[in-house]
Design a protein around this motif. Structure first.
Motif, PDB file in Angstrom:
ATOM      1  N   VAL A 150       0.824  -1.148  -0.089  1.00 34.70           N
ATOM      2  CA  VAL A 150       0.114  -0.028  -0.119  1.00 34.70           C
ATOM      3  C   VAL A 150       0.881   1.286  -0.119  1.00 34.70           C
ATOM      4  O   VAL A 150       0.788   2.278  -0.559  1.00 34.70           O
ATOM      5  CB  VAL A 150      -0.862  -0.147   1.170  1.00 34.70           C
ATOM      6  CG1 VAL A 150      -1.619   1.234   1.374  1.00 34.70           C
ATOM      7  CG2 VAL A 150      -1.809  -1.349   1.186  1.00 34.70           C
ATOM      8  N   ARG A 151       1.979   1.205   0.847  1.00 35.45           N
ATOM      9  CA  ARG A 151       2.865   2.188   0.882  1.00 35.45           C
ATOM     10  C   ARG A 151       3.627   2.930  -0.237  1.00 35.45           C
ATOM     11  O   ARG A 151       3.721   3.810  -0.763  1.00 35.45           O
ATOM     12  CB  ARG A 151       3.746   2.203   1.969  1.00 35.45           C
ATOM     13  CG  ARG A 151       3.338   2.589   3.692  1.00 35.45           C
ATOM     14  CD  ARG A 151       2.967   3.885   3.784  1.00 35.45           C
ATOM     15  NE  ARG A 151       2.122   4.171   4.851  1.00 35.45           N
ATOM     16  CZ  ARG A 151       0.874   4.436   4.782  1.00 35.45           C
ATOM     17  NH1 ARG A 151       0.253   4.784   3.546  1.00 35.45           N
ATOM     18  NH2 ARG A 151       0.122   4.832   5.786  1.00 35.45           N
ATOM     19  N   ALA A 152       3.990   1.542  -1.073  1.00 36.84           N
ATOM     20  CA  ALA A 152       4.539   1.930  -2.345  1.00 36.84           C
ATOM     21  C   ALA A 152       3.890   2.542  -3.520  1.00 36.84           C
ATOM     22  O   ALA A 152       4.201   3.388  -4.188  1.00 36.84           O
ATOM     23  CB  ALA A 152       5.014   0.397  -2.983  1.00 36.84           C
ATOM     24  N   LYS A 153       2.441   2.393  -3.282  1.00 40.77           N
ATOM     25  CA  LYS A 153       1.625   3.009  -4.162  1.00 40.77           C
ATOM     26  C   LYS A 153       1.006   4.387  -3.622  1.00 40.77           C
ATOM     27  O   LYS A 153       0.597   5.127  -4.120  1.00 40.77           O
ATOM     28  CB  LYS A 153       0.669   2.123  -4.797  1.00 40.77           C
ATOM     29  CG  LYS A 153       0.351   2.115  -6.462  1.00 40.77           C
ATOM     30  CD  LYS A 153      -0.201   1.105  -7.031  1.00 40.77           C
ATOM     31  CE  LYS A 153      -0.688   1.520  -8.374  1.00 40.77           C
ATOM     32  NZ  LYS A 153      -1.691   0.942  -8.920  1.00 40.77           N
ATOM     33  N   ILE A 157      -2.426   7.392   2.108  1.00 35.39           N
ATOM     34  CA  ILE A 157      -3.699   6.227   2.526  1.00 35.39           C
ATOM     35  C   ILE A 157      -3.455   6.253   4.025  1.00 35.39           C
ATOM     36  O   ILE A 157      -2.301   5.596   4.480  1.00 35.39           O
ATOM     37  CB  ILE A 157      -3.939   5.318   1.932  1.00 35.39           C
ATOM     38  CG1 ILE A 157      -4.713   5.752   0.454  1.00 35.39           C
ATOM     39  CG2 ILE A 157      -4.885   4.344   2.707  1.00 35.39           C
ATOM     40  CD1 ILE A 157      -5.232   4.558  -0.349  1.00 35.39           C
ATOM     41  N   LEU A 158      -4.076   6.379   5.184  1.00 36.09           N
ATOM     42  CA  LEU A 158      -3.986   5.815   6.449  1.00 36.09           C
ATOM     43  C   LEU A 158      -4.276   4.446   6.675  1.00 36.09           C
ATOM     44  O   LEU A 158      -5.492   3.847   6.088  1.00 36.09           O
ATOM     45  CB  LEU A 158      -4.807   6.773   7.623  1.00 36.09           C
ATOM     46  CG  LEU A 158      -4.882   8.357   7.659  1.00 36.09           C
ATOM     47  CD1 LEU A 158      -5.590   8.579   8.971  1.00 36.09           C
ATOM     48  CD2 LEU A 158      -3.425   8.483   7.649  1.00 36.09           C
ATOM     49  N   ILE A 159      -3.374   3.717   7.176  1.00 38.82           N
ATOM     50  CA  ILE A 159      -3.767   2.255   7.404  1.00 38.82           C
ATOM     51  C   ILE A 159      -3.978   1.932   8.893  1.00 38.82           C
ATOM     52  O   ILE A 159      -3.203   2.277   9.767  1.00 38.82           O
ATOM     53  CB  ILE A 159      -2.481   1.381   6.789  1.00 38.82           C
ATOM     54  CG1 ILE A 159      -2.189   1.897   5.672  1.00 38.82           C
ATOM     55  CG2 ILE A 159      -2.656  -0.038   7.353  1.00 38.82           C
ATOM     56  CD1 ILE A 159      -0.610   1.169   5.280  1.00 38.82           C
ATOM     57  N   LEU A 160      -5.291   1.745   9.266  1.00 43.76           N
ATOM     58  CA  LEU A 160      -5.775   1.380  10.470  1.00 43.76           C
ATOM     59  C   LEU A 160      -5.909   0.069  10.716  1.00 43.76           C
ATOM     60  O   LEU A 160      -6.432  -0.679  10.034  1.00 43.76           O
ATOM     61  CB  LEU A 160      -7.337   2.023  10.671  1.00 43.76           C
ATOM     62  CG  LEU A 160      -7.378   3.652  10.236  1.00 43.76           C
ATOM     63  CD1 LEU A 160      -8.798   3.776  10.261  1.00 43.76           C
ATOM     64  CD2 LEU A 160      -6.399   4.697  10.716  1.00 43.76           C
ATOM     65  N   VAL A 161      -5.364  -0.412  11.855  1.00 39.40           N
ATOM     66  CA  VAL A 161      -5.193  -1.846  11.942  1.00 39.40           C
ATOM     67  C   VAL A 161      -5.974  -2.119  13.323  1.00 39.40           C
ATOM     68  O   VAL A 161      -5.681  -1.624  14.588  1.00 39.40           O
ATOM     69  CB  VAL A 161      -3.881  -2.325  12.093  1.00 39.40           C
ATOM     70  CG1 VAL A 161      -3.824  -3.660  12.304  1.00 39.40           C
ATOM     71  CG2 VAL A 161      -2.806  -1.724  10.912  1.00 39.40           C
ATOM     72  N   ASP A 162      -6.981  -2.963  13.222  1.00 43.96           N
ATOM     73  CA  ASP A 162      -7.541  -3.889  14.533  1.00 43.96           C
ATOM     74  C   ASP A 162      -6.531  -5.042  14.681  1.00 43.96           C
ATOM     75  O   ASP A 162      -6.434  -5.891  14.155  1.00 43.96           O
ATOM     76  CB  ASP A 162      -8.888  -4.306  14.012  1.00 43.96           C
ATOM     77  CG  ASP A 162      -9.305  -5.171  15.166  1.00 43.96           C
ATOM     78  OD1 ASP A 162      -8.493  -5.553  16.197  1.00 43.96           O
ATOM     79  OD2 ASP A 162     -10.436  -5.527  15.170  1.00 43.96           O
ATOM     80  N   ALA A 163      -5.792  -4.646  15.812  1.00 44.66           N
ATOM     81  CA  ALA A 163      -4.583  -5.867  16.178  1.00 44.66           C
ATOM     82  C   ALA A 163      -5.232  -6.415  17.485  1.00 44.66           C
ATOM     83  O   ALA A 163      -4.265  -6.891  18.415  1.00 44.66           O
ATOM     84  CB  ALA A 163      -3.242  -5.059  16.390  1.00 44.66           C
ATOM     85  N   VAL A 164      -6.580  -6.293  17.853  1.00 44.02           N
ATOM     86  CA  VAL A 164      -6.690  -6.981  19.273  1.00 44.02           C
ATOM     87  C   VAL A 164      -6.538  -8.085  19.472  1.00 44.02           C
ATOM     88  O   VAL A 164      -5.980  -8.347  20.511  1.00 44.02           O
ATOM     89  CB  VAL A 164      -8.279  -6.684  19.249  1.00 44.02           C
ATOM     90  CG1 VAL A 164      -9.036  -7.260  20.611  1.00 44.02           C
ATOM     91  CG2 VAL A 164      -9.015  -5.060  19.065  1.00 44.02           C
ATOM     92  N   SER A 165      -6.669  -8.977  18.629  1.00 41.24           N
ATOM     93  CA  SER A 165      -6.098 -10.533  18.942  1.00 41.24           C
ATOM     94  C   SER A 165      -4.701 -10.676  18.618  1.00 41.24           C
ATOM     95  O   SER A 165      -4.434 -11.845  18.562  1.00 41.24           O
ATOM     96  CB  SER A 165      -7.162 -11.291  18.690  1.00 41.24           C
ATOM     97  OG  SER A 165      -7.489 -11.312  17.177  1.00 41.24           O
ATOM     98  N   ALA A 166      -3.796  -9.687  18.414  1.00 44.81           N
ATOM     99  CA  ALA A 166      -2.615 -10.247  17.981  1.00 44.81           C
ATOM    100  C   ALA A 166      -1.539  -9.319  18.690  1.00 44.81           C
ATOM    101  O   ALA A 166      -0.488  -9.936  18.911  1.00 44.81           O
ATOM    102  CB  ALA A 166      -2.471  -9.982  16.438  1.00 44.81           C
ATOM    103  N   MET A 167      -1.876  -7.874  19.029  1.00 43.68           N
ATOM    104  CA  MET A 167      -0.882  -7.312  19.678  1.00 43.68           C
ATOM    105  C   MET A 167      -0.431  -7.864  21.006  1.00 43.68           C
ATOM    106  O   MET A 167      -1.038  -8.285  21.989  1.00 43.68           O
ATOM    107  CB  MET A 167      -1.478  -5.995  20.083  1.00 43.68           C
ATOM    108  CG  MET A 167      -0.414  -4.845  20.621  1.00 43.68           C
ATOM    109  SD  MET A 167      -0.908  -3.293  21.337  1.00 43.68           S
ATOM    110  CE  MET A 167      -1.706  -2.502  19.644  1.00 43.68           C
ATOM    111  N   ALA A 168       0.875  -7.932  21.308  1.00 42.24           N
ATOM    112  CA  ALA A 168       1.615  -8.515  22.399  1.00 42.24           C
ATOM    113  C   ALA A 168       1.585 -10.087  22.225  1.00 42.24           C
ATOM    114  O   ALA A 168       1.962 -10.909  23.265  1.00 42.24           O
ATOM    115  CB  ALA A 168       0.864  -8.271  23.799  1.00 42.24           C
TER     116      ALA A 168
END
Ligand SMILES: *Cc1c(COP(=O)(O)O)cnc(C)c1O
Length: 356
Positions: A150-153, A157-168
């Motif tokens: 996404v960044r390359a193109k 664009i804001l990238i919003l990440v739900d990392a609820v069941s992943a962070m930590a």
């Protein structure tokens, strides 16, 4: 009887962490409070590999999902949907009157970078939501690769990440991957009681928020940042939970971040190997999750009955989510659950079902 939780939230909380909540109350405008938040912040920044502000909200994750979407979009959001939780972000976006489109894949599938970039080319988007780990299906999306593509193109664009069941539970390099909002509540891989949400916010997201009228009040990034600089929050924080988070962050850093990521992977591989031997995994193997495994109920067992038997032995797993109830079941291996716990759990299931 006490049951150890092998469900994807709330997860098992260790006694020492529960105890940390019982410290005497302090005023939230006191030096003692600012010291607490000031101690916590660098630990959270370490966890997320970031120099950016990391906010702590008294809220479940859903609240901060809502807050983020309100502040991040001037034009239109693309919402990637691969299950019930990523679909929640679509519902939230709609409910707030924020223009959006959804990009769907079948349950059990995740998103490839190409799919996301191609969809972004079809509209005038300025924000994208990604659910790092879709808890309903046990799918983990390749966030690093998606963000790079996404960044390359699309640098704006804001990238919003739900990392609820992943962070930590898995590595998320907020700065290196150039993300904009990454949020997670406390009751999943953090292995804390519910009630807190941690969110890292980028410079790009602050700039966007400044331009958004009616961006809401409670979750306002700009207001949060103003208070963050004094190691405070605009409204009263959940101090007891923050004491628990502080204790838990010390333990997480003592375990070592790389060790923690490796432990989650080890547990995932144990469950995957067991599932492949006796059942089938539900997701496409490209998207297996490090924190929760969804298993197809190919033996046609009654999952509810299995859970009742497990309960007598001191454990709980999760039935399938929504339409996948009884058709699948889920074993969470996140937070402070250990490989020894998983070995024990799988042994108990084998024993109950007579699997050899
Ligand atoms: C649990 C979960 C949520 C909801 O979080 P709350 O803290 O209950 O609001 C959102 N997204 C994902 C991926 C989840 O696993």
């Amino acid at each position: 009887m006490y049951k150890k939780l092998f469900i994807p939230g709330p997860t098992h909380v260790r006694d020492e962490v529960l105890q940390a909540q019982t410290a005497p109350m302090i005023g939230h405008r006191s030096t003692a409070y600012s010291d607490l938040q000031g101690e916590l912040t660098p630990k959270l920044q370490q966890l997320l590999y970031t120099q950016q502000p990391v906010f702590i909200y008294a809220s479940s994750g859903t609240g901060v999902m809502e807050g983020s979407i309100r502040q991040a979009v001037l034009k239109r959001a693309l919402v990637t949907v691969c299950g019930e939780f990523s679909s929640r972000w679509y519902e939230i976006t709609k409910a707030n009157g924020v223009p959006c489109d959804r990009l769907d894949v079948e349950a059990g599938q995740g998103f490839t970078p190409d799919q996301v970039v191609e969809a972004l080319g079809k509209g005038d988007y300025d924000a994208l939501t990604v659910t790092l780990n879709e808890t309903s299906t046990g799918v983990m999306n390749p966030l690093k690769e998606i963000a790079a593509a996404v960044r390359a193109k699309y640098p704006d664009i804001l990238i919003l990440v739900d990392a609820v069941s992943a962070m930590a539970g898995v590595k998320i390099e907020f700065d290196a991957w150039d993300l904009d909002v990454v949020l997670a509540s406390s009751q999943k891989c953090f292995a804390l009681p519910p009630g807190l949400t941690v969110a890292a916010v980028s410079e790009r997201a602050f700039k966007r928020a400044e331009q958004v009228p009616n961006r809401g009040y409670y979750f306002d990034f700009i207001d949060m940042l103003k208070f963050y600089k004094k190691n405070q929050t605009p409204a009263t924080p959940a101090i007891s939970l923050m004491n628990a988070l502080n204790k838990q962050m010390d333990d997480i850093l003592a375990e070592g971040l790389e060790n923690r990521w490796a432990r989650h992977l080890t547990m995932a591989q144990m469950v995957q190997a067991w599932a492949v031997k006796y059942w089938e995994m539900f997701p496409d193997p490209r998207f297996y999750s490090n924190t929760v495994s969804t298993v197809k109920n190919t033996r046609g067992i009654n999952v509810g009955d299995l859970n009742k038997e497990l309960g007598k032995r001191g454990a709980t797993i999760s039935n399938g989510y929504g339409p996948f109830k009884e058709k699948t079941f889920r074993i969470a291996h996140m937070g402070d659950i250990t490989p020894a716990d998983i070995e024990w759990l799988l042994g108990e299931i084998n024993d109950i079902l007579g699997l050899k």
